[in-house]
Write an enzyme that holds these catalytic residues in place. Structure first.
Site, PDB file in Angstrom:
ATOM      1  N   GLU A 440       0.836  -1.225   0.000  1.00 44.55           N
ATOM      2  CA  GLU A 440       0.000   0.000   0.000  1.00 44.55           C
ATOM      3  C   GLU A 440       0.862   1.263   0.000  1.00 44.55           C
ATOM      4  OE1 GLU A 440      -3.271  -0.028   2.733  1.00 44.55           O
ATOM      5  OE2 GLU A 440      -4.122  -1.820   1.824  1.00 44.55           O
TER       6      GLU A 440
HETATM    7  C1  LIG Z   1       3.212  -9.192   0.276  1.00 44.43           C
HETATM    8  C2  LIG Z   1       2.804  -8.179  -0.731  1.00 44.43           C
HETATM    9  C3  LIG Z   1       1.470  -8.011  -1.033  1.00 44.43           C
HETATM   10  C4  LIG Z   1       1.086  -7.104  -2.025  1.00 44.43           C
HETATM   11  N1  LIG Z   1      -0.233  -7.036  -2.405  1.00 44.43           N
HETATM   12  C5  LIG Z   1      -0.548  -6.323  -3.517  1.00 44.43           C
HETATM   13  C6  LIG Z   1      -1.871  -6.380  -4.070  1.00 44.43           C
HETATM   14  O1  LIG Z   1      -2.748  -7.059  -3.541  1.00 44.43           O
HETATM   15  N2  LIG Z   1      -2.121  -5.694  -5.201  1.00 44.43           N
HETATM   16  C7  LIG Z   1      -1.169  -4.944  -5.819  1.00 44.43           C
HETATM   17  O2  LIG Z   1      -1.466  -4.359  -6.848  1.00 44.43           O
HETATM   18  N3  LIG Z   1       0.079  -4.840  -5.314  1.00 44.43           N
HETATM   19  C8  LIG Z   1       0.424  -5.519  -4.192  1.00 44.43           C
HETATM   20  N4  LIG Z   1       1.695  -5.459  -3.687  1.00 44.43           N
HETATM   21  C9  LIG Z   1       2.666  -4.588  -4.335  1.00 44.43           C
HETATM   22  C10 LIG Z   1       3.157  -3.442  -3.484  1.00 44.43           C
HETATM   23  O3  LIG Z   1       2.197  -2.425  -3.455  1.00 44.43           O
HETATM   24  C11 LIG Z   1       4.510  -3.012  -4.077  1.00 44.43           C
HETATM   25  O4  LIG Z   1       5.439  -3.988  -3.656  1.00 44.43           O
HETATM   26  C12 LIG Z   1       4.923  -1.657  -3.678  1.00 44.43           C
HETATM   27  O5  LIG Z   1       4.125  -0.722  -4.325  1.00 44.43           O
HETATM   28  C13 LIG Z   1       6.386  -1.371  -4.004  1.00 44.43           C
HETATM   29  O6  LIG Z   1       6.762  -1.800  -5.273  1.00 44.43           O
HETATM   30  P1  LIG Z   1       8.103  -2.675  -5.436  1.00 44.43           P
HETATM   31  O7  LIG Z   1       8.082  -3.744  -4.420  1.00 44.43           O
HETATM   32  O8  LIG Z   1       8.227  -3.055  -6.841  1.00 44.43           O
HETATM   33  O9  LIG Z   1       9.283  -1.688  -5.027  1.00 44.43           O
HETATM   34  P2  LIG Z   1       9.996  -0.628  -5.962  1.00 44.43           P
HETATM   35  O10 LIG Z   1       9.009   0.211  -6.652  1.00 44.43           O
HETATM   36  O11 LIG Z   1      11.024  -1.310  -6.775  1.00 44.43           O
HETATM   37  O12 LIG Z   1      10.700   0.303  -4.873  1.00 44.43           O
HETATM   38  C14 LIG Z   1      11.922  -0.064  -4.237  1.00 44.43           C
HETATM   39  C15 LIG Z   1      12.219   0.978  -3.166  1.00 44.43           C
HETATM   40  O13 LIG Z   1      12.395   2.258  -3.765  1.00 44.43           O
HETATM   41  C16 LIG Z   1      11.586   3.201  -3.113  1.00 44.43           C
HETATM   42  N5  LIG Z   1      11.164   4.203  -4.081  1.00 44.43           N
HETATM   43  C17 LIG Z   1      10.618   4.019  -5.301  1.00 44.43           C
HETATM   44  N6  LIG Z   1      10.365   5.214  -5.882  1.00 44.43           N
HETATM   45  C18 LIG Z   1      10.738   6.160  -4.997  1.00 44.43           C
HETATM   46  C19 LIG Z   1      10.721   7.581  -4.983  1.00 44.43           C
HETATM   47  N7  LIG Z   1      10.265   8.304  -6.001  1.00 44.43           N
HETATM   48  N8  LIG Z   1      11.191   8.211  -3.903  1.00 44.43           N
HETATM   49  C20 LIG Z   1      11.661   7.507  -2.853  1.00 44.43           C
HETATM   50  N9  LIG Z   1      11.693   6.188  -2.806  1.00 44.43           N
HETATM   51  C21 LIG Z   1      11.245   5.521  -3.856  1.00 44.43           C
HETATM   52  C22 LIG Z   1      10.407   2.425  -2.554  1.00 44.43           C
HETATM   53  O14 LIG Z   1       9.852   3.096  -1.440  1.00 44.43           O
HETATM   54  C23 LIG Z   1      11.080   1.120  -2.151  1.00 44.43           C
HETATM   55  O15 LIG Z   1      11.620   1.256  -0.868  1.00 44.43           O
HETATM   56  C24 LIG Z   1       2.073  -6.329  -2.678  1.00 44.43           C
HETATM   57  C25 LIG Z   1       3.418  -6.481  -2.332  1.00 44.43           C
HETATM   58  C26 LIG Z   1       3.795  -7.395  -1.390  1.00 44.43           C
HETATM   59  C27 LIG Z   1       5.254  -7.558  -1.080  1.00 44.43           C
END
Ligand SMILES: Cc1cc2nc3c(=O)[nH]c(=O)nc-3n(C[C@H](O)[C@H](O)[C@H](O)COP(=O)(O)OP(=O)(O)OC[C@H]3O[C@@H](n4cnc5c(N)ncnc54)[C@H](O)[C@@H]3O)c2cc1C
Length: 755
Positions: A440
């Site tokens: 989220e």
């Molecule tokens: C267990 C689990 C359940 C989930 N459930 C759902 C679901 O039901 N539906 C769904 O659609 N998604 C779901 N997600 C997805 C979740 O919302 C994403 O994992 C999340 O949005 C982050 O994306 P990412 O993991 O690809 O990290 P990335 O986008 O690769 O980010 C990596 C890091 O970089 C940071 N970052 C990225 N951009 C910036 C910025 N501009 N400034 C500062 N920091 C930044 C992030 O905060 C993070 O710490 C789930 C994820 C998990 C792990």
């Protein structure tokens, strides 16, 4: 030329041109995200002069008798059934009877109105349910929270057509359909709007007839409940290359409901998120056709998906993870206090050592403030508002504070919490923490980019008016509107500077506060901090303009101050709502002093790092001429908070109310029993210690204790032995029930992606 005309044409006009250059330019998705939802108490904080009475007048959230009956009935029953160890290491899923129980009792329909067969619970009741289940099993809590958070249910209620609501909501409420929500894809995580999942407007056959619809292709991952979902709320980019709908080709992000049994849909494989067993996995769709009426809200909502998502996120995000986090902190408080009382080293309970008390004090205060903020947020949501900025504050900070509380609890339990097995009641919670941090809206992004970025634009009294004026196409009207907003802003800024100066230079003594008994000095300190925040925000915006968006470390610190102001307001409100309990004062004092010290630290960091040194120096002179005002809670307050966790009291019960207390001989029930016996036998054990007798029977013979007391002491010792015991396994038991095979296969698919 009168003064107004002179001001408008000679002063405001050049500033207008300058502002157009420095203020942030926004993409459409950014501005939709920023404009989603409502503002509430954070807008008061942004004025620098919050009206405390408004906060105190907010009704205290309460359960209705129906909601209370649900808590005492189905929630209690579900918690009794849950065995987190078995779910995690043996079943790999919630057992069938629990799925059935959850569906039958409409846990999936808590937010669905009664007229569609749902429970129509308040935000507070919904939060209480999640909180209690979280104290038993994160897997069960996540399973229940997802259909009630961002997803098909919430989207249908806010944007669905009446026909869609009538069809889907009763099925969702009864658990006949299991929903999931697919936004994230491999290439689009935090930058979700960059997804490549696509929909093309076309004609195809649906139930024997040719209809207009969408051909979908997607590859999503991390989707909670996807492996078992029967309906997928799918976000994709919609195009109309053949102009079947009109001239526009790129229609934009759209959200549709896709039954998972349609040809071309692949679901079923599972991810393993931090070894939590809630259902989560990837989903793919190849040339899946849906008719247009599967788009949530129908044709009217084509291309409006991003706005819909942002609006829907504003509600659920303020409830789900904050409730889980508040439960986790309260759980850590109750278990760690009890453990620190019954676990002895060097001949005394470890909770008597100051090093341990330091951690216990911190856990107790975190539990107090997290629950305070949860309740205040629920009160805001229950007044009908969709709290966009506050829900971002809650999501990021509640999960982060939960992490700290869980870490402290782990450290106090030491080996007991490190060794996994059914006797370990903390290990799985520890593993679940990163899930809360990531989902989220991952915390770094939310803290560094969203909270102050969105907060400043939405909650600042003048900034949005100025930005809207700059966007106005009619230049004359734009200048007039800008002139009005800008000069009101200047007047407000001067007042704020005066307030910040007087309040800080008087150490908060000359600062407004309601008549709030012993809490009154804290209101004064918060009024001081709010004025300082409003002043520094204006200087940061004035000197950095749009560049502040890239200066994420500065933005994060301003966001932290806003977040602390919100949490501390909630703490004051809780103390009032709880009836100004004198015994709770240490918790109030710790929370306030800790938060005020964080605020002062962030101010000092901002003064050191603001690029415009003149502005930084001026603000420091007005706000912290002699350095930070507050330095955190006194040691004796920390000790008193720790003591609250180690002895039975109404305060301890208030702090940990609503947590499940274990069943039979499980680890929590065993700990509770040892704790009660520790209290019951304290006098007898003291008498034995004074007489230097270790054996209860000898103590009876020497007349130091009675036979009945000796029996209780023996029982106590047995209970403590059970508490400090950890599990061990035969090597073959650690084959983990076929998990190795699944891991190898998953490894292969990840490897394939790398090649
Ligand atoms: C267990 C689990 C359940 C989930 N459930 C759902 C679901 O039901 N539906 C769904 O659609 N998604 C779901 N997600 C997805 C979740 O919302 C994403 O994992 C999340 O949005 C982050 O994306 P990412 O993991 O690809 O990290 P990335 O986008 O690769 O980010 C990596 C890091 O970089 C940071 N970052 C990225 N951009 C910036 C910025 N501009 N400034 C500062 N920091 C930044 C992030 O905060 C993070 O710490 C789930 C994820 C998990 C792990």
């Amino acid at each position: 030329m009168d003064w107004h005309q002179f001001r408008r044409n000679r002063i405001s006009q050049p500033i207008f041109g300058w502002a157009q250059r420095v203020l942030p330019t926004m993409s459409e998705t950014e501005s939709e995200a920023l404009e989603a939802g409502d503002v509430w108490w954070e807008a008061d904080l942004f004025t620098g002069n919050p009206e405390w009475q408004r906060l105190l007048d907010t009704p205290r959230p309460e359960l209705t008798s129906e909601e209370r009956a649900f808590m005492d009935g189905p929630v209690e029953e579900l918690c009794d059934m849950l065995d987190d160890w078995k779910i995690t290491w043996e079943d790999g899923d919630l057992p069938d009877e629990m799925w059935t129980f959850i569906k039958r009792n409409r846990f999936f329909g808590m937010i669905v109105p009664k007229k569609y067969g749902g429970l129509e619970f308040s935000a507070f009741a919904h939060s209480e349910v999640i909180r209690t289940i979280s104290s038993r099993s994160a897997t069960a809590a996540v399973t229940v929270m997802v259909p009630n958070s961002l997803g098909p249910g919430e989207l249908l209620m806010q944007f669905g057509t009446e026909e869609q609501r009538e069809y889907w909501l009763p099925r969702l409420a009864r658990g006949e359909e299991v929903p999931c929500f697919g936004l994230t894809s491999p290439e689009a995580g935090s930058d979700a709007a960059s997804m490549t999942d696509s929909g093309i407007i076309c004609r195809d056959t649906w139930k024997g007839e040719e209809v207009l619809g969408i051909r979908l292709n997607w590859h999503k991952r991390y989707i909670t409940l996807s492996p078992v979902a029967t309906v997928l709320g799918l976000a994709f980019k919609l195009r109309d290359p053949n102009h079947l709908l009109g001239d526009e080709e790129e229609l934009g992000i759209t959200v549709a409901l896709v039954p998972t049994d349609l040809p071309g849909v692949t679901t079923g494989r599972r991810h393993l998120p931090s070894f939590q067993m809630f259902q989560n996995g990837p989903t793919e769709g190849k040339d899946v056709f849906i008719p247009l009426d599967h788009v949530i809200g129908g044709e009217a909502q084509l291309g409006k998906g991003w706005k819909m998502l942002m609006a829907a996120l504003a509600a659920g995000r303020g409830i789900s993870l904050p409730s889980l986090s508040a439960a986790a902190a309260a759980f850590c408080a109750r278990t760690t206090g009890a453990y620190a009382r019954v676990r002895e080293q060097f001949g005394i309970p470890i909770g008597k050592f100051e090093g341990v008390q330091e951690r216990l004090g911190a856990i107790a205060a975190t539990a107090y403030r997290l629950d305070a903020a949860r309740r205040l947020t629920c009160a805001g949501l229950d007044s009908g508002l969709k709290l966009a900025v506050i829900s971002a504050i809650m999501k990021a900070h509640a999960t982060d504070q939960m992490r700290q509380a869980v870490n402290d609890a782990m450290d106090v339990h030491a080996g007991k919490a490190v060794i996994d097995g059914p006797s370990n009641y903390l290990g799985n919670l520890y593993r679940a923490v990163p899930v809360g941090i990531t989902v989220e809206g991952a915390n770094i992004l939310t803290r560094n980019l969203i909270i102050f970025g969105q907060g400043a634009i939405r909650a600042h009294p003048y900034l949005l008016k100025e930005m809207n004026a700059l966007e106005e196409e009619d230049r004359e009207l734009a200048l007039t509107r800008f002139d009005e907003a800008f000069w009101a802003h200047v007047g407000h800024g001067l007042k704020t500077a005066g307030r910040a100066w007087i309040r800080n230079w008087s150490g908060g003594l000359i600062s407004p506060s309601p008549k709030a008994g012993k809490a009154r000095p804290y209101y004064r300190q918060l009024s001081r901090a709010a004025a300082s925040f409003a002043l520094l925000s204006d200087f940061a915006l004035l000197t950095l303009g749009g560049a502040l968006k890239r200066k994420e470390m500065l933005s994060a610190r301003l966001g932290d101050i806003l977040s602390e102001l919100y949490f501390l307001s909630a703490v004051l409100k809780r103390w009032e709502d709880d009836g100004r309990q004198t015994e709770d004062l240490p918790l109030l004092a710790y929370s306030m002093e800790e938060g005020l010290a964080t605020i002062d630290r962030r101010f000092a960091e901002l003064f050191a790092n603001l690029p415009n040194r003149f502005a930084a120096g001026l603000c420091k002179f007005l706000i912290q001429p002699l350095g930070p005002h507050r330095h955190g809670p006194r040691d004796k307050v920390a000790v008193r908070c720790a003591e609250i966790l180690m002895a039975p009291s109404a305060t301890r019960d208030r702090l940990t109310s609503g947590l499940h207390r274990g069943r039979g001989n499980d680890a929590i029930a065993t700990l509770e029993r040892a704790f009660s016996l520790s209290v019951l036998t304290e006098k007898s054990r003291d008498a034995m210690r004074k007489a230097a007798i270790d054996d209860p029977e000898t103590a009876v013979a020497t007349g130091n204790i009675t036979a009945a007391e000796a029996e209780q002491v023996a029982e106590y010792r047995k209970a403590v032995a059970a508490v400090i015991a950890v599990d061990d396994f035969a090597p073959e038991e650690l084959a983990l029930h076929g998990m190795g095979g699944e891991q190898r296969e998953t490894g292969r698919s990840a490897q394939a992606a790398r090649m």
